[in-house]
Design a protein around this motif. Structure first.
Motif, PDB file in Angstrom:
ATOM      1  N   MET A 190      21.304  -9.193 -25.885  1.00 25.39           N
ATOM      2  CA  MET A 190      21.606  -7.753 -25.219  1.00 25.39           C
ATOM      3  C   MET A 190      21.711  -7.008 -25.506  1.00 25.39           C
ATOM      4  O   MET A 190      23.359  -6.384 -26.693  1.00 25.39           O
ATOM      5  N   ASP A 191      21.004  -6.000 -26.311  1.00 29.33           N
ATOM      6  CA  ASP A 191      21.758  -4.345 -26.961  1.00 29.33           C
ATOM      7  C   ASP A 191      22.104  -4.254 -25.824  1.00 29.33           C
ATOM      8  O   ASP A 191      21.442  -3.362 -24.723  1.00 29.33           O
ATOM      9  N   LEU A 192      22.909  -2.784 -26.573  1.00 29.09           N
ATOM     10  CA  LEU A 192      23.559  -2.013 -25.347  1.00 29.09           C
ATOM     11  C   LEU A 192      22.791  -0.951 -25.566  1.00 29.09           C
ATOM     12  O   LEU A 192      22.276  -0.514 -27.326  1.00 29.09           O
ATOM     13  N   LEU A 193      22.677  -0.272 -24.567  1.00 23.71           N
ATOM     14  CA  LEU A 193      21.343   1.452 -24.398  1.00 23.71           C
ATOM     15  C   LEU A 193      22.009   2.173 -23.622  1.00 23.71           C
ATOM     16  O   LEU A 193      23.263   2.370 -22.910  1.00 23.71           O
ATOM     17  N   MET A 194      21.868   3.987 -23.894  1.00 22.15           N
ATOM     18  CA  MET A 194      22.347   4.251 -24.075  1.00 22.15           C
ATOM     19  C   MET A 194      22.640   4.768 -23.053  1.00 22.15           C
ATOM     20  O   MET A 194      23.539   5.066 -21.822  1.00 22.15           O
ATOM     21  N   SER A 195      21.305   4.548 -22.286  1.00 23.12           N
ATOM     22  CA  SER A 195      20.739   5.211 -21.301  1.00 23.12           C
ATOM     23  C   SER A 195      21.925   4.375 -19.979  1.00 23.12           C
ATOM     24  O   SER A 195      22.482   5.059 -18.625  1.00 23.12           O
ATOM     25  N   ASP A 196      22.111   3.441 -19.862  1.00 24.39           N
ATOM     26  CA  ASP A 196      23.192   2.424 -19.173  1.00 24.39           C
ATOM     27  C   ASP A 196      24.458   3.438 -19.282  1.00 24.39           C
ATOM     28  O   ASP A 196      25.020   3.193 -18.496  1.00 24.39           O
ATOM     29  N   VAL A 197      25.457   3.854 -20.257  1.00 24.42           N
ATOM     30  CA  VAL A 197      26.145   3.724 -20.459  1.00 24.42           C
ATOM     31  C   VAL A 197      26.048   5.459 -20.019  1.00 24.42           C
ATOM     32  O   VAL A 197      27.140   5.841 -19.312  1.00 24.42           O
ATOM     33  N   ARG A 198      25.615   6.538 -19.635  1.00 23.88           N
ATOM     34  CA  ARG A 198      25.118   7.282 -19.425  1.00 23.88           C
ATOM     35  C   ARG A 198      25.575   7.201 -18.022  1.00 23.88           C
ATOM     36  O   ARG A 198      25.713   8.091 -17.090  1.00 23.88           O
ATOM     37  N   LEU A 199      24.655   6.553 -17.329  1.00 18.84           N
ATOM     38  CA  LEU A 199      24.393   6.440 -15.576  1.00 18.84           C
ATOM     39  C   LEU A 199      25.945   6.071 -15.365  1.00 18.84           C
ATOM     40  O   LEU A 199      26.504   6.262 -14.246  1.00 18.84           O
ATOM     41  N   PHE A 200      26.704   4.589 -15.908  1.00 21.52           N
ATOM     42  CA  PHE A 200      27.701   4.170 -15.449  1.00 21.52           C
ATOM     43  C   PHE A 200      29.005   5.491 -15.501  1.00 21.52           C
ATOM     44  O   PHE A 200      28.804   6.020 -14.506  1.00 21.52           O
ATOM     45  N   VAL A 201      28.638   6.303 -16.654  1.00 22.31           N
ATOM     46  CA  VAL A 201      29.846   7.597 -16.720  1.00 22.31           C
ATOM     47  C   VAL A 201      29.414   8.894 -15.624  1.00 22.31           C
ATOM     48  O   VAL A 201      30.407   8.897 -15.053  1.00 22.31           O
TER      49      VAL A 201
END
Length: 296
Positions: free
Chosen positions: A1-12
């Motif tokens: 599973m790859d890290l998606l920047m959209s997921d990180v952005r949503l978390f922050v």
């Protein structure tokens, strides 16, 4: 599973605005998708990052540890994108600026036309207000603030020192004993934007130190122009920016009190989110206004 920047952005964003639903709204993400994105990120990290449930939302210990790294990753990506897109292409889109009322009228108005002429394709919106907008909720891209209180998590660039003045109506001063030194201010009525104090204390911010005087009455408001109107109607001695009071003092409806006493200037700061420090439109406005006000 790859890290998606959209997921990180949503978390922050969820941490910044205090909820997953609010983050989804801010990022224009469907609420169902937002929940799936967070679960996907947590599965990749291998830990629950956010407590969420009825009336409960907050970082877990692992979430707090991951947050600093997530912010660094987003900052690095934003900087890389900014460098790649930093061309001579015209600025487009919208720039939203929040500024206190008197600063918008007295300070920015003479300079905004030059910025608009330099960037004709950029839509400029100025929100003139008396309160502080929440940049984390994206009420504005850039905000001009007096002082640094509440700017701990923002980039703050000082653009000017604002001179303060004590002033009152001549007919107010005629009805009270002469004021020749700071101690003579005791027993007067004051009009101020300053914070609440115990009893009837008034803080006079001298260049040497803060002077605390016992007042007969203190009226507080977050609008210097309201204080000026009260001062003109002989309501008391106002502590306001000279920028606001200059016309009234020149016209004679107000006079400076203790004109030789040096007051500590206030700092005016341009503030914006750290993650947007390299956004071209924000950088262009910050640089333009900083230079313009240095020469003013």
């Amino acid at each position: 599973m790859d890290l998606l920047m959209s997921d990180v952005r949503l978390f922050v964003k969820a941490v910044e605005v205090g909820g997953l639903t609010q983050a989804a709204d801010a990022l224009s993400v469907p609420k169902a998708s937002a929940s799936r994105q967070l679960k996907r990120l947590e599965a990749l990290v291998g830990h629950t990052l956010l407590h969420r449930g009825a009336g409960r939302f907050g970082l877990t210990g692992e979430g707090r540890e991951f947050l600093s790294t997530a912010k660094e990753v987003l900052e690095a990506v934003n900087q890389a994108l900014s460098r790649l897109s930093d061309t001579n292409e015209a600025l487009t889109g919208q720039l939203r600026i929040s500024v206190p009322g008197y600063l918008g009228r007295e300070l920015l108005s003479s300079h905004l036309s030059g910025f608009m002429a330099a960037h004709p394709l950029l839509k400029l919106t100025v929100d003139v207000n008396s309160g502080r907008v929440d940049l984390f909720r994206e009420d504005a891209d850039v905000a001009i603030r007096v002082g640094l209180e509440g700017c701990e998590d923002l980039v703050a660039r000082r653009i000017k020192r604002q001179i303060l003045v004590l002033c009152a109506a001549p007919w107010y001063l005629e009805r009270h004993p002469a004021i020749e030194k700071v101690d003579d201010l005791a027993g007067h009525f004051f009009l101020t934007c300053g914070p609440e104090r115990q009893a009837m204390e008034m803080v006079v911010p001298g260049l040497d130190r803060e002077h605390i005087v016992r007042a007969a009455g203190v009226f507080r408001a977050n609008d210097p122009e309201l204080l000026l109107r009260l001062a003109c109607s002989a309501g008391g001695i106002a502590l306001v920016p000279l920028l606001c009071a200059k016309a009234e003092i020149q016209g004679g409806s107000l006079v400076a009190v203790l004109p030789s006493f040096e007051l500590m200037p206030e700092e005016l700061n341009l503030t914006y989110l750290p993650a947007r420090r390299n956004t071209r439109k924000i950088r262009a406005f910050v640089d333009f206004i900083s230079k313009a006000l240095e020469q003013a």
